[in-house]
Each structure stands twice: as structure tokens, then as C-alpha cells.
Design an enzyme around this catalytic site. Structure first.
Site, PDB file in Angstrom:
ATOM      1  N   GLU A  32      -5.316  -8.776   1.365  1.00 38.94           N
ATOM      2  CA  GLU A  32      -5.906  -8.319   2.251  1.00 38.94           C
ATOM      3  C   GLU A  32      -7.420  -8.228   2.203  1.00 38.94           C
ATOM      4  O   GLU A  32      -7.820  -7.561   1.265  1.00 38.94           O
ATOM      5  CB  GLU A  32      -5.246  -7.088   3.158  1.00 38.94           C
ATOM      6  CG  GLU A  32      -4.036  -7.396   3.712  1.00 38.94           C
ATOM      7  CD  GLU A  32      -3.537  -5.765   4.086  1.00 38.94           C
ATOM      8  OE1 GLU A  32      -4.399  -5.022   4.560  1.00 38.94           O
ATOM      9  OE2 GLU A  32      -2.385  -5.661   4.160  1.00 38.94           O
ATOM     10  N   GLU A  72       0.723  -1.339  -0.089  1.00 37.05           N
ATOM     11  CA  GLU A  72       0.120   0.020   0.178  1.00 37.05           C
ATOM     12  C   GLU A  72       0.892   1.159   0.233  1.00 37.05           C
ATOM     13  O   GLU A  72       0.786   2.248   0.742  1.00 37.05           O
ATOM     14  CB  GLU A  72      -1.017   0.233   1.148  1.00 37.05           C
ATOM     15  CG  GLU A  72      -1.713  -1.246   1.445  1.00 37.05           C
ATOM     16  CD  GLU A  72      -2.831  -1.027   2.332  1.00 37.05           C
ATOM     17  OE1 GLU A  72      -2.726  -0.144   3.027  1.00 37.05           O
ATOM     18  OE2 GLU A  72      -3.924  -1.800   2.231  1.00 37.05           O
TER      19      GLU A  72
HETATM   20  C1  PNW Z   1      -4.140  -1.739   5.544  1.00 32.09           C
HETATM   21  N1  PNW Z   1      -7.162   3.910   4.944  1.00 32.09           N
HETATM   22  O1  PNW Z   1      -4.025  -0.441   6.103  1.00 32.09           O
HETATM   23  C2  PNW Z   1      -2.886  -2.293   5.921  1.00 32.09           C
HETATM   24  O2  PNW Z   1      -2.192  -2.965   4.996  1.00 32.09           O
HETATM   25  C3  PNW Z   1      -2.927  -3.125   7.163  1.00 32.09           C
HETATM   26  O3  PNW Z   1      -1.865  -3.099   7.786  1.00 32.09           O
HETATM   27  C4  PNW Z   1      -4.099  -2.687   8.171  1.00 32.09           C
HETATM   28  O4  PNW Z   1      -4.006  -3.184   9.351  1.00 32.09           O
HETATM   29  C5  PNW Z   1      -5.193  -2.920   7.272  1.00 32.09           C
HETATM   30  O5  PNW Z   1      -5.383  -2.226   6.004  1.00 32.09           O
HETATM   31  C6  PNW Z   1      -6.642  -2.388   8.217  1.00 32.09           C
HETATM   32  O6  PNW Z   1      -6.593  -1.028   8.100  1.00 32.09           O
HETATM   33  C7  PNW Z   1      -4.890   0.673   5.707  1.00 32.09           C
HETATM   34  O7  PNW Z   1      -7.325   4.981   5.745  1.00 32.09           O
HETATM   35  C8  PNW Z   1      -4.956   1.657   6.330  1.00 32.09           C
HETATM   36  O8  PNW Z   1      -7.752   3.982   3.776  1.00 32.09           O
HETATM   37  C9  PNW Z   1      -5.966   2.644   6.188  1.00 32.09           C
HETATM   38  C10 PNW Z   1      -6.291   2.708   4.806  1.00 32.09           C
HETATM   39  C11 PNW Z   1      -6.436   1.810   3.918  1.00 32.09           C
HETATM   40  C12 PNW Z   1      -5.539   0.633   4.642  1.00 32.09           C
END
Ligand code: PNW
Length: 450
Positions: free
Chosen positions: A355, A173
Site C-alpha cells: 500500500e 497491519e
Molecule cells: C491502512 N494509522 O490503514 C489500511 O491498510 C487501509 O485499509 C487504509 O485504508 C489505509 O491504510 C489508509 O488509512 C491505516 O493511524 C490506518 O497510522 C491508520 C493508520 C495506518 C494505516
């Protein structure tokens, strides 16, 4: 407990990857053990107010010390792959120079333990834990030199671990690293500068492309790629301004990353929107980013509803089903985004959903079972949505649940639980939730028909 619908297992071939996912900083703990260097997340957690519950990753799920037990836990689910990330500061404490053999040793034990249990290791090089020294000395990803530091790190991992990995992704990401880390500042290193964030995104994509080249030359793992987060951006209303805003949001979040990878260019409307804040691009950068890939990982959680006025849109306020993050539960969005990627990029490699999952508040009952029917239903409907994309001709070769177990959810600390396995942070006891039992059962049915 509702059982899996009979047709779903039949939609997935015997060589499909079914797994669970985690990342180093979110589960390992042991941040000062065996020569690990400080990461930008260790430092960020100490900034007052950065983490909503004031917590940090010092202990997390104690996965570092509970490796064997956790390997058995993963195996007990019946998955055939496990996605994890390597902590760069364990392997190279300051991000340059000296390699720390003890740090790599931990990941060798992890990988060998997976292989011994018949589970394919799916690794990510960078899931946000940059060595703090690189941040202090040169401003981290804002500096072009960090690209070369990452390439050295990638080559090292490929050399010593690559031949034992089933798949190896460069970044997890990059949108989060660039935007949340350097524009909105809610992730490490906590900076707020739009132009800086754009430059960081460029360096991340460049580091991906150059690392791909270096790892090809090195040999080892031959299944190389990257992981992007995405979801459909949809207008809040049929008003033309909202429609235009949704298009621009899609260009700035999804296509900003996928166009360079598959077309060798940034989307023109996103560049125009950045104006003077657009990144500095050197000759050869765009060509390097387009290095051929063997897989593309997609992390999907929700769709994004976009207003022209830029106001955040709440699923809960609109009476729509939502997780504890207030992310709308919208399985059709997964089918949509997979089909969109398939349509946009004819040269795209096979997709893995690296994921997918949901945070839902804990529901521990007196009998000690966690009846997380909301999460179970989330997984059931999203696996069905994956099957639907396959039915429509999209090549999706894998699905991994986020997450194996409850863990450190970045700015939310331990207050959001994504695990299909419950973690008691007092005792570190792991308990399979109903969603884990359901997943176990689905995988049993799927294996039985293969
Ligand atoms: C992902 N947003 O994070 C990560 O790859 C993981 O480590 C995390 O635990 C999981 O998704 C759940 O949040 C994100 O704000 C964090 O759009 C924030 C966002 C998207 C993905």
C-alpha cells in the site's frame, strides 16, 4: 498533466509487480448477502460517534454487485496484479464450524476473473473484518483460541483457492488491529486497554506463524507472507529525550512486529516499556512466529515525528506538505524505511509495497475530470523513491497503489478519498482521476521498454 520522468520505468524489471489495492470491508457492501456473517466492523459502525460521518459498510462501493465491471476497470489500468482481502465472515459466518460455499464462491469469481484478464491475484486473509461471533463468545483476538480459529480459516482458503493465488498474506497491519482496535479504540472492536492490546498483538503474530505452517502443509499458494505498516520514526528535535522517544516509538510500532518474524524475539526496550502490561508468552510461541516467509508486504504512507512529551505532531502546522489525513508527504521516508529493513534483517524475503497512496480532497472540475495533481505527484515521487531503494540494493519486487478507488476509510467513513478512481456514492459511477491516467501511462511506458 505532467508525464512520468523517463528514467523511472527503466528502474523496474519486466517481472515487477505493479498493482492497485483494496480491502473487503472498504469496498464490497452486501454485508447481509449470501449468508455472510456479521463482522466486528459492522457492529462498530453502529456505535454512536465511532465513524466521523456516521456511515457504515452496508453499501460501500457496491463492489460485490459490480464485480465484473470492477474487474474491467482494474484491467483498464494496465496493472499486472490486484491486491484484495477476503472477508472471513463471508467464508465462515461465525468464525468456527460451518463453511459458507457461497461466500468463498464470490472470491473464486474474483480470482478467476483476474486470471482471465492476465492479472495476478494478491490476497490477504485478514484485513480487520473478524466474525462478530468470535468477539461476542470469547473476546476476539484477546482470546488465544482465536489463533486456532484463524489457522482453520487460513487452511480452508489455502485448500480451495490457494493454487490460483499469486501471493497470500496472513494479516494486514497487525499494529492497527492491536493498537487502534484495543488501545486507542478508534478501530473495531473499540477497546482501550494497553495490556489487552499487547496480548492481541502477540496472538496476531502467533496466528500468523501457525497459519504459515498449516498453509505450507496444505499446499496451494507457495508465496506466503504478511503485511506490516511502517515508516521512519524521527525525533522532533535534536534533544536527547526526543531522540530516545523516537527510538522507543520505532521499537513499539515497527520492530515489535518485524523482530519476532525475523529474530524470534520482541525488542527488549519495548518489553521493558510495557512492564506488567507485556503479553503472556507460552513455550514455542516465539519459534512459531519465525516461520520462513516468501514475501513481506510493507504499507507506507508517511514518517512519524516523535516528541518526548508524546504530543501529536502536525505536518500542516509545521507548514509541511500533507495529505487530507494530515499525514506528511515525505517520499524519502519510503526509501529510508526500505533501506532500514534491508539493513536490520539479512534473512528478509523480497519486499512488496502493498500500500502507498494519499487521501486528498476531491477536485471535480466542470468538464467532469478529477484533476488530483496532489495525488499524482504523491505517486510519482513515491514510485521514484522505490526505484531509489532498488538502486541502493534493496530487493523490492512490487508496488501497489492504495487505493484502486475511493472507499470506506474506517473511522473517517467516506470523508477521505484515497482512490485513483473517483466513486460517486450517489450513482456508484467510477471515473478515472488524473492520477489513474498518469499511472496507466507510466505502466504503458514501462511495458514498452520490457
Ligand atoms: C491502512 N494509522 O490503514 C489500511 O491498510 C487501509 O485499509 C487504509 O485504508 C489505509 O491504510 C489508509 O488509512 C491505516 O493511524 C490506518 O497510522 C491508520 C493508520 C495506518 C494505516
Amino acid at each position: 498533466i505532467p508525464t512520468s520522468s523517463a528514467d523511472v520505468p527503466a528502474s523496474f524489471p519486466a517481472d515487477f509487480l505493479f498493482g492497485v489495492a483494496t480491502s473487503s470491508f472498504q469496498i464490497e457492501g452486501a454485508t447481509q448477502v449470501d449468508g455472510r456473517g456479521e463482522s466486528i466492523w459492522d457492529r462498530f459502525c453502529r456505535q454512536p460517534g465511532a465513524i466521523s460521518d456516521g456511515s457504515n459498510g452496508d453499501i460501500a462501493c457496491e463492489h460485490f454487485d459490480r464485480l465484473e465491471q470492477d474487474l474491467d476497470l482494474i484491467a483498464s489500468l494496465g496493472v499486472n496484479c490486484y491486491r484484495f482481502s477476503l472477508a472471513w465472515p463471508r467464508i465462515q459466518p461465525t468464525g468456527r464450524g460451518e463453511w459458507n460455499a457461497a461466500g468463498l464462491g464470490f472470491y473464486e469469481r474474483l480470482v478467476d476473473g483476474l486470471l482471465a484478464r492476465g492479472i495476478k491475484p494478491v490476497a490477504t486473509l485478514y484485513h480487520w473484518d473478524l466474525p462478530q461471533a468470535l468477539q461476542d463468545q470469547q473476546g476476539g483476538w484477546a482470546a488465544r483460541d482465536t489463533v486456532h480459529r484463524f489457522v482453520d480459516y487460513a487452511r480452508h482458503v489455502q485448500k480451495y483457492l490457494g493454487d490460483r493465488l499469486y501471493a497470500l498474506s496472513t494479516h494486514n497491519e497487525p499494529w492497527c488491529t492491536a493498537t487502534l482496535g484495543h488501545d486507542t479504540g478508534v478501530h473495531a472492536p473499540g477497546l482501550r486497554d494497553r495490556a489487552l492490546a499487547a496480548q492481541v498483538s502477540h496472538h496476531l503474530l502467533l496466528s500468523h506463524g501457525l497459519a504459515m505452517q498449516a498453509m505450507r502443509t496444505e499446499g496451494g499458494c507457495k508465496n506466503l507472507g504478511i503485511v506490516l505498516n511502517m515508516g521512519p520514526s524521527v525525533p522532533a528535535t535534536a534533544h536527547p529525550a526526543d531522540i530516545a522517544a523516537a527510538r522507543l516509538a520505532d521499537a513499539k510500532s515497527r520492530r515489535w512486529y518485524s523482530d519476532p518474524l525475523f529474530k524470534g524475539e520482541y525488542p527488549a526496550e519495548a518489553l521493558a516499556d510495557l512492564g506488567a502490561a507485556a503479553p503472556k508468552i507460552e513455550a514455542g510461541d516465539m519459534a512459531a512466529m519465525r516461520a520462513p516467509m516468501d514475501h513481506l508486504g510493507i504499507n507506507y504512507y508517511t514518517r512519524y515525528v516523535v516528541n518526548a512529551d508524546g504530543k501529536p505532531w502536525s505536518a500542516r502546522e509545521h507548514g509541511l506538505p500533507a495529505s487530507d489525513m494530515d499525514w506528511e508527504v515525505y517520499p524519502e521516508g519510503l526509501t529510508d524505511i526500505l533501506c532500514r529493513m534491508h539493513a536490520d534483517y539479512p534473512d528478509m524475503p523480497p519486499l512488496y509495497i502493498t500500500e502507498n497512496g494519499g487521501a486528498f480532497p476531491d477536485q471535480t472540475l466542470v468538464d467532469g475530470h478529477v484533476h488530483d495533481l496532489d495525488r499524482l505527484d504523491y505517486l510519482r515521487t513515491h514510485i521514484a523513491a522505490t526505484a531509489e531503494a532498488r538502486r541502493r540494493g534493496v530487493r523490492v519486487d512490487g508496488y501497489m497503489v492504495w487505493s484502486l478507488m475511493d472507499n470506506f476509510e474506517w473511522g473517517f467513513g467516506y470523508s477521505k478519498r484515497f482512490g485513483i478512481v473517483h466513486v460517486d456514492y450517489e450513482t456508484q459511477a467510477r471515473t478515472l482521476k488524473a492520477s489513474a491516467l498518469w499511472y496507466q501511462d507510466l505502466l504503458r511506458q514501462w511495458r514498452a521498454q520490457g
